[in-house]
Motif scaffolding. Structure first.
Motif: not given
Length: 281
Positions: A98-116
Motif C-alpha cells: 500500500g506504500l509506493d515511493l518515487a525516489a529522489s536523485d542527487p541530480d535534482l539539486s541542479g534542476l532549477e538551472m536545467e529548467l531555467a
C-alpha cells in the motif's frame, strides 16, 4: 523567486477526484518533515489507504529511510521532472503493502538551472500528477519537499491540493512557519489559487518541557482547528529507525512514536472524510 503566471482555464489542480495530494513542507530544517513524510505515509497505508510518497528532496532522505538504496533507484523524480518518465513508471513498491515511493536523485539539486528557460517549469509535477490522478491508483500522494524555497518546493505546492506542515515545538520553529505562510500565499496568488492548508502537526513534543507546551498553546491559538489534535512525541525509536532503513512502525510498532503516527493517520483520514462531506453539502 521567479514564478510564472497561472493559465486561466486550469488554474488549480484537478478537482473532484478521490486522490488527495499533500505537500509536506516547512522551510525550516530539522522539524521532522521527512520523518513525518515517511511515517505518515506508512501509517496511512497501515490503516488501509493506498499511498505514493514522492521524495522531491535532492538529499533523498525519505528514499533512504524507506530502505531504497541508490542501486534500486532505476527511475527517479529527476526523470519525472525532465518529462522522460511518468510517476507511475517511477513508483517503487516498498516493504509495506500500500506504500509506493518515487525516489529522489542527487541530480535534482541542479534542476532549477536545467529548467531555467523551459516552459511550464513550475507545472512539471502538476502535469505528472494529472496523469496519475486519472489512474485511480492512489488515495493519497505525499510530497516530501526540500527545506528551502526553490523550484522543487514551488512545483510541489503548484501540484498539491494542500500543504501539510510539521512544526517542531520550539521557539525558532514559529519563525519558519511565518515564512512558509508567505510562500503559500505567493503560490496561491500566481500558480495554484486552490491551495489549502491541510493542517499543522506538532512534532518532537516533550511534555516535560514547558517550552513545548507554550509553543503548542501559541500555535493552537493562532491556527485553531487547523492544528491536529495528535502530537508526535520526541521518541528515540523514531530517531533510530531511519538508520535501519525502516519506518518506525516497522522498526518498533509498539513505541510511542509509532502509535502517535497511527493516530495521526486516522485523524487525517477522518478530517478528509469530513472535508469531502462538507463540500457536498
Amino acid at each position: 523567486m521567479d514564478v510564472e503566471t497561472a493559465p486561466k482555464p486550469n488554474a488549480a489542480p484537478d478537482a473532484g477526484r478521490p486522490l488527495r495530494v499533500l505537500a509536506i513542507a516547512n522551510q525550516k530544517g530539522g522539524v521532522g518533515k521527512t520523518t513525518t513524510a515517511i511515517n505518515l505515509g506508512t501509517a496511512l497505508a497501515a490503516v488501509g489507504e493506498s499511498v505514493l510518497l514522492i521524495d522531491s528532496d535532492p538529499q533523498g532522505n525519505a528514499s533512504t529511510g524507506l530502505g531504497v538504496g541508490r542501486a534500486a533507484r532505476k527511475v527517479t523524480m529527476y526523470d519525472v521532472y525532465m518529462g522522460d518518465k511518468t510517476l507511475d513508471e517511477a513508483a517503487i513498491q516498498t516493504v509495506l503493502p500500500g506504500l509506493d515511493l518515487a525516489a529522489s536523485d542527487p541530480d535534482l539539486s541542479g534542476l532549477e538551472m536545467e529548467l531555467a528557460a523551459s516552459p511550464r517549469r513550475s507545472y512539471r509535477l502538476r502535469d505528472a500528477l494529472s496523469a496519475l490522478r486519472a489512474t485511480g491508483k492512489y488515495s493519497y500522494v505525499l510530497i516530501d519537499c526540500p527545506p528551502s524555497l526553490n523550484l522543487l518546493t514551488v512545483n510541489a505546492m503548484t501540484g498539491a491540493d494542500a500543504v501539510f506542515v510539521p512544526l517542531q515545538t520550539e521557539f525558532f520553529a514559529l519563525e519558519g512557519l511565518t515564512q512558509l505562510m508567505r510562500t503559500i500565499e505567493l503560490v496561491r496568488g500566481s500558480l495554484n489559487p486552490a491551495l489549502e492548508i491541510q493542517g499543522v502537526v506538532l512534532t518532537m513534543y516533550d511534555r516535560r518541557n514547558s517550552l513545548s507546551e507554550q509553543v503548542a498553546r501559541d500555535v493552537r491559538e493562532h491556527f485553531g482547528d487547523t492544528v491536529y489534535d495528535t502530537v508526535i512525541p520526541r521518541n528515540v525509536r523514531v530517531s533510530e529507525a531511519p538508520s535501519f532503513g525502516k519506518p518506525v512502525l516497522i522498526y518498533d510498532l509498539k513505541c510511542a512514536g509509532s502509535q502517535a503516527y497511527l493516530q495521526l493517520a486516522r485523524e487525517v483520514v477522518r478530517r478528509e472524510r469530513e472535508r469531502r462531506e462538507a463540500k457536498k453539502n
